[in-house]
Structure formats: structure tokens, C-alpha cells
Motif scaffolding. Sequence first.
Motif, PDB file in Angstrom:
ATOM      1  N   SER A  30       2.665   8.368   2.004  1.00 41.50           N
ATOM      2  CA  SER A  30       1.544   8.303   3.063  1.00 41.50           C
ATOM      3  C   SER A  30       0.711   7.114   3.040  1.00 41.50           C
ATOM      4  CB  SER A  30       0.529   9.345   2.416  1.00 41.50           C
ATOM      5  OG  SER A  30       0.106   9.119   0.990  1.00 41.50           O
ATOM      6  N   PHE A  31       1.085   6.237   1.920  1.00 41.56           N
ATOM      7  CA  PHE A  31       0.550   4.752   1.955  1.00 41.56           C
ATOM      8  C   PHE A  31       1.114   3.936   3.008  1.00 41.56           C
ATOM      9  CE2 PHE A  31      -1.802   3.486  -2.187  1.00 41.56           C
ATOM     10  CZ  PHE A  31      -2.958   2.896  -1.326  1.00 41.56           C
ATOM     11  N   LYS A  32       2.315   4.449   3.392  1.00 45.10           N
ATOM     12  CA  LYS A  32       3.000   3.522   4.535  1.00 45.10           C
ATOM     13  C   LYS A  32       3.398   2.172   4.111  1.00 45.10           C
ATOM     14  CE  LYS A  32       2.697   6.998   7.355  1.00 45.10           C
ATOM     15  NZ  LYS A  32       4.083   8.020   7.600  1.00 45.10           N
ATOM     16  N   VAL A  33       3.643   1.932   2.840  1.00 48.64           N
ATOM     17  CA  VAL A  33       4.289   0.525   2.212  1.00 48.64           C
ATOM     18  C   VAL A  33       5.459   0.986   1.500  1.00 48.64           C
ATOM     19  CG1 VAL A  33       1.815  -0.292   2.261  1.00 48.64           C
ATOM     20  CG2 VAL A  33       2.770   0.885  -0.034  1.00 48.64           C
ATOM     21  N   ASN A  68       6.071  15.040  -0.741  1.00 45.66           N
ATOM     22  CA  ASN A  68       5.634  14.619   0.456  1.00 45.66           C
ATOM     23  C   ASN A  68       5.341  12.977   0.584  1.00 45.66           C
ATOM     24  OD1 ASN A  68       5.219  15.270   3.369  1.00 45.66           O
ATOM     25  ND2 ASN A  68       3.060  15.248   2.960  1.00 45.66           N
ATOM     26  N   GLY A  69       5.615  12.426  -0.477  1.00 47.85           N
ATOM     27  CA  GLY A  69       5.286  11.004  -0.727  1.00 47.85           C
ATOM     28  C   GLY A  69       3.585  10.754  -0.474  1.00 47.85           C
ATOM     29  N   SER A  70       2.975  11.564  -1.211  1.00 45.20           N
ATOM     30  CA  SER A  70       1.497  11.555  -0.711  1.00 45.20           C
ATOM     31  C   SER A  70       0.785  10.999  -1.854  1.00 45.20           C
ATOM     32  CB  SER A  70       0.988  12.747  -0.305  1.00 45.20           C
ATOM     33  OG  SER A  70       0.835  13.755  -1.274  1.00 45.20           O
ATOM     34  N   ASN A  71       1.345  10.721  -3.093  1.00 48.08           N
ATOM     35  CA  ASN A  71       0.801  10.060  -4.141  1.00 48.08           C
ATOM     36  C   ASN A  71       1.982   8.918  -4.539  1.00 48.08           C
ATOM     37  OD1 ASN A  71      -2.050  10.669  -5.091  1.00 48.08           O
ATOM     38  ND2 ASN A  71      -1.263  12.698  -4.892  1.00 48.08           N
ATOM     39  N   SER A 226      -3.147   6.191   3.128  1.00 46.41           N
ATOM     40  CA  SER A 226      -3.654   6.106   1.667  1.00 46.41           C
ATOM     41  C   SER A 226      -2.777   7.017   0.691  1.00 46.41           C
ATOM     42  CB  SER A 226      -5.139   6.181   1.596  1.00 46.41           C
ATOM     43  OG  SER A 226      -5.348   7.671   1.406  1.00 46.41           O
ATOM     44  N   ALA A 227      -3.101   6.767  -0.343  1.00 48.76           N
ATOM     45  CA  ALA A 227      -2.454   7.727  -1.623  1.00 48.76           C
ATOM     46  C   ALA A 227      -3.616   8.620  -2.080  1.00 48.76           C
ATOM     47  CB  ALA A 227      -1.622   7.080  -2.699  1.00 48.76           C
ATOM     48  N   GLY A 228      -4.637   8.954  -1.141  1.00 46.72           N
ATOM     49  CA  GLY A 228      -5.793   9.944  -1.499  1.00 46.72           C
ATOM     50  C   GLY A 228      -6.656   9.138  -2.446  1.00 46.72           C
ATOM     51  N   SER A 229      -7.361   9.869  -3.150  1.00 50.18           N
ATOM     52  CA  SER A 229      -8.351   9.141  -4.069  1.00 50.18           C
ATOM     53  C   SER A 229      -7.471   8.493  -5.217  1.00 50.18           C
ATOM     54  CB  SER A 229      -9.085  10.361  -4.974  1.00 50.18           C
ATOM     55  OG  SER A 229     -10.181   9.724  -5.660  1.00 50.18           O
ATOM     56  N   THR A 230      -7.958   7.186  -5.264  1.00 48.56           N
ATOM     57  CA  THR A 230      -7.103   6.174  -5.946  1.00 48.56           C
ATOM     58  C   THR A 230      -7.204   6.300  -7.685  1.00 48.56           C
ATOM     59  OG1 THR A 230      -6.758   4.653  -4.121  1.00 48.56           O
ATOM     60  CG2 THR A 230      -6.091   3.837  -6.120  1.00 48.56           C
ATOM     61  N   PHE A 231      -8.711   6.332  -7.564  1.00 45.00           N
ATOM     62  CA  PHE A 231      -8.865   6.286  -9.318  1.00 45.00           C
ATOM     63  C   PHE A 231      -9.437   7.641  -9.737  1.00 45.00           C
ATOM     64  CE2 PHE A 231      -9.316   2.005  -7.366  1.00 45.00           C
ATOM     65  CZ  PHE A 231      -8.908   1.216  -8.327  1.00 45.00           C
ATOM     66  N   SER A 259     -11.881   1.516   0.715  1.00 45.15           N
ATOM     67  CA  SER A 259     -12.631   1.958   2.021  1.00 45.15           C
ATOM     68  C   SER A 259     -14.063   1.730   2.096  1.00 45.15           C
ATOM     69  CB  SER A 259     -12.090   3.391   1.927  1.00 45.15           C
ATOM     70  OG  SER A 259     -13.137   4.080   2.881  1.00 45.15           O
ATOM     71  N   GLU A 260     -14.243   1.441   3.239  1.00 43.91           N
ATOM     72  CA  GLU A 260     -15.697   1.153   3.552  1.00 43.91           C
ATOM     73  C   GLU A 260     -16.594   2.601   3.633  1.00 43.91           C
ATOM     74  OE1 GLU A 260     -15.518  -1.013   7.183  1.00 43.91           O
ATOM     75  OE2 GLU A 260     -15.740  -2.612   6.288  1.00 43.91           O
ATOM     76  N   LYS A 261     -15.790   3.783   3.601  1.00 39.41           N
ATOM     77  CA  LYS A 261     -16.387   5.180   3.779  1.00 39.41           C
ATOM     78  C   LYS A 261     -16.557   5.604   2.327  1.00 39.41           C
ATOM     79  CE  LYS A 261     -15.338   8.201   7.210  1.00 39.41           C
ATOM     80  NZ  LYS A 261     -14.296   8.870   7.801  1.00 39.41           N
ATOM     81  N   HIS A 262     -15.524   5.382   1.349  1.00 37.29           N
ATOM     82  CA  HIS A 262     -15.532   5.960   0.173  1.00 37.29           C
ATOM     83  C   HIS A 262     -14.813   4.762  -0.913  1.00 37.29           C
ATOM     84  CE1 HIS A 262     -14.519   8.516  -3.300  1.00 37.29           C
ATOM     85  NE2 HIS A 262     -15.175   9.877  -2.583  1.00 37.29           N
ATOM     86  N   ALA A 263     -15.553   4.449  -1.794  1.00 34.38           N
ATOM     87  CA  ALA A 263     -15.098   3.576  -2.557  1.00 34.38           C
ATOM     88  C   ALA A 263     -14.002   3.981  -3.714  1.00 34.38           C
ATOM     89  CB  ALA A 263     -16.362   2.851  -3.385  1.00 34.38           C
ATOM     90  N   GLY A 264     -13.804   5.169  -3.652  1.00 36.68           N
ATOM     91  CA  GLY A 264     -12.653   5.685  -4.475  1.00 36.68           C
ATOM     92  C   GLY A 264     -11.487   5.589  -3.948  1.00 36.68           C
ATOM     93  N   PHE A 265     -11.270   5.072  -2.442  1.00 39.30           N
ATOM     94  CA  PHE A 265      -9.890   5.157  -2.081  1.00 39.30           C
ATOM     95  C   PHE A 265      -9.471   3.808  -1.438  1.00 39.30           C
ATOM     96  CE2 PHE A 265     -11.197   9.438  -1.323  1.00 39.30           C
ATOM     97  CZ  PHE A 265      -9.997  10.290  -0.791  1.00 39.30           C
ATOM     98  N   VAL A 266      -8.257   3.561  -1.914  1.00 43.86           N
ATOM     99  CA  VAL A 266      -7.696   2.132  -1.334  1.00 43.86           C
ATOM    100  C   VAL A 266      -7.009   2.662  -0.206  1.00 43.86           C
ATOM    101  CG1 VAL A 266      -6.100   0.260  -1.575  1.00 43.86           C
ATOM    102  CG2 VAL A 266      -7.801   0.793  -3.639  1.00 43.86           C
ATOM    103  N   VAL A 267      -7.042   2.184   0.888  1.00 44.11           N
ATOM    104  CA  VAL A 267      -6.384   2.159   2.279  1.00 44.11           C
ATOM    105  C   VAL A 267      -5.822   1.107   2.779  1.00 44.11           C
ATOM    106  CG1 VAL A 267      -8.118   4.009   2.761  1.00 44.11           C
ATOM    107  CG2 VAL A 267      -8.563   1.707   3.592  1.00 44.11           C
ATOM    108  N   ASN A 268      -4.701   1.394   3.526  1.00 48.79           N
ATOM    109  CA  ASN A 268      -4.011   0.366   4.251  1.00 48.79           C
ATOM    110  C   ASN A 268      -4.392   0.327   5.743  1.00 48.79           C
ATOM    111  OD1 ASN A 268      -1.752  -0.916   5.542  1.00 48.79           O
ATOM    112  ND2 ASN A 268      -0.205   0.464   5.021  1.00 48.79           N
ATOM    113  N   ILE A 269      -5.075  -0.782   5.939  1.00 44.51           N
ATOM    114  CA  ILE A 269      -5.939  -1.059   7.059  1.00 44.51           C
ATOM    115  C   ILE A 269      -4.953  -1.828   8.241  1.00 44.51           C
ATOM    116  CG2 ILE A 269      -8.126  -0.897   6.247  1.00 44.51           C
ATOM    117  CD1 ILE A 269      -7.952  -4.072   6.301  1.00 44.51           C
ATOM    118  N   GLY A 270      -3.811  -2.084   7.844  1.00 41.23           N
ATOM    119  CA  GLY A 270      -2.698  -2.611   8.647  1.00 41.23           C
ATOM    120  C   GLY A 270      -1.819  -3.358   8.122  1.00 41.23           C
TER     121      GLY A 270
END
Length: 308
Positions: A30-33, A68-71, A226-231, A259-270
Motif C-alpha cells: 500500500s506504500f507503493k515503494v 495485502n501488503g498494507s503494513n 501509506s502503511a496506515g498509521s505509522t507510529f 501527512s498534512e492532514k494527520h501527523a501520525g501518517f507518513v505518506v507517499n506523495i509521489g
Amino acid sequence: MKIKQIIENSKINIDKNQIRYDEPMKKHTSFKVGGNADAFITIKNIDELKQINEFAKTNKIPLYVIGNGSNLLVRDKGIRGIVVKIDIQKLQISENDKNIIITIGAGNKVSELAYRLQKANVTGFEELAGIPGTIGGAIRMNAGAYGKEFKDIVKKVTVLNEDSNIQELKNAELGFTYRNSIFSVNKSIVIEAELVLQKGNMEEIKEKMNEYLNSRKEKQPLEYPSAGSTFKRGEDFITAQLIDECGLKGYTVGGAQVSEKHAGFVVNIGNATAKDVIELTEYVKKKVYEKFNKKIEFQGLQTLEITL
């Protein structure tokens, strides 16, 4: 000899369409990396799982199991060995005097089960509807949301143990703790589970599910990989709040961002790399410790899995 040659020269009875070589893991997380896996095999039943488990042991090939590779975070150099994706599907709904019993395959997706249960008038699963993983992965990490965890509904789990034998484990034997279970330390593979739920009303179930799903959309950056809530939430603090108070919302390393929406998430912005994600998370941990003297952790190292 390369893994491809070893597999093709073996007597494994698995459809060739289920086997891919030099497979980009970014297609399966789900992180696409992540880099490529030497071999990627989708497993549809217990017999196939036993075969590939024994094959890997006999040939001393590392074996990694995913849902599902989500974490899952795979390093950029990829995985030397075989990645097995558990796609064992099953769903049986039965009823006793008090409860509804659900027998579900490890490869079934949590979100899809939630909708099936809604249509069957089964309640007790609504809070978990937005979890993006499979049943096997959710049990492994004791996934949860809105005060409900898998430990609350799992009666027993069927696994393929390290000796390639089928074994049943009851709830008390699963070592459930916050975002963790016995499966983080032993090598048993979840095959299916039995869940205990209750009879409900379809419209009420639907209303609750929508409430929780809308809350997720509103508060979480679901528009980015993302991998959901990271921390992990701290015992005496809210991790996302500390990260926010460090001014780290929007902080970016390469294609990875707090994430600018939720600081607990690390996201892949591109086009983030695993290296970007790791550098960013280490920076976040360092800054939070410097400011608050608090050590923050991943949502369990067994869920944010980093494979060399």
C-alpha cells in the motif's frame, strides 16, 4: 542456480500464472515503494502453501509471507528469496444459541468481509470495516480501530506451523497485545480464523459502518499511498499530537511526507523510495525525542516490515 531455474526444475504443482519472477514489490504494498522480489507466488490453498513451504526449506531459500501488503515496507534493493501472498479465500456463516460464528480465510480482505456481514445482518465488525489488510495480516498485528481489536472477536486460528503441520490455536494462545500477537515471534502462517459476532440489524450496521468510514476519510490521508498509521500511540501521550507540536506536518524527504492532514501518517506523495520513508521516520523519532524526551515506535516492527 537462480531461484527461477530452481522453481522451474522442481515438482511444485502450482499454476505458472501464480508465479512471477523479478516482481516489483511496489505493486503489492500500500506504500507503493520497494524493489523487486526474486519470486512472487500467490497461494490459493493449503496444499500449495505446504508445497512452497517445504520447497523453500529443502532448497534453503528465504520465504516471506504477506497478505495485502498494507503494513509492509520493502527496501529499494528488493527481496532475495520467495514472497508468498496468501490468497486463501473462505467464508462460512453459522449460528448457535448466542452468537454468529464466522469461518474466514486468511486471504479474505477485512473490508470485503465487513460488507458481507452487513448484508447478512451480523454486527460486531463495523469498527473494523476500514482496515485495508487481509484477515491473516489483521490477526497477525491484532489490527483495530475505534476501540475494537481482532483479539475481541477471534475465537481460534488455524495455522501452518514451522513443522508444516496444521494446528489450531485458541484466542488465549495467540498472545494478543496492542498491535501485536504471537505471530511476530513464531513462523506459523495463518490459514483461516473463526470469529464470534452477533445477530444485528442491517440498517443499523450500515449506519455505524458509514459513520466509521466517513470519520476515516475525514481525518486520515486516504488519498495517498501509506502503511496506515505509522507510529504507535504512547502509553501516556498521543504520538500524532507530539509530532504536530514539533511542527513536522508536511515535512518531506524525497517523495515521503508527514501527512498534512494527520501527523501520525507518513505518506507517499509521489515516487517515494523506501530510503525516503526510513530517513523521514528516523528524523521524526529524533525530533520528538529531542523536544519531549519521548521515544515513539512504529505500529509494531512486525507490521512495518523492512526486508533487505
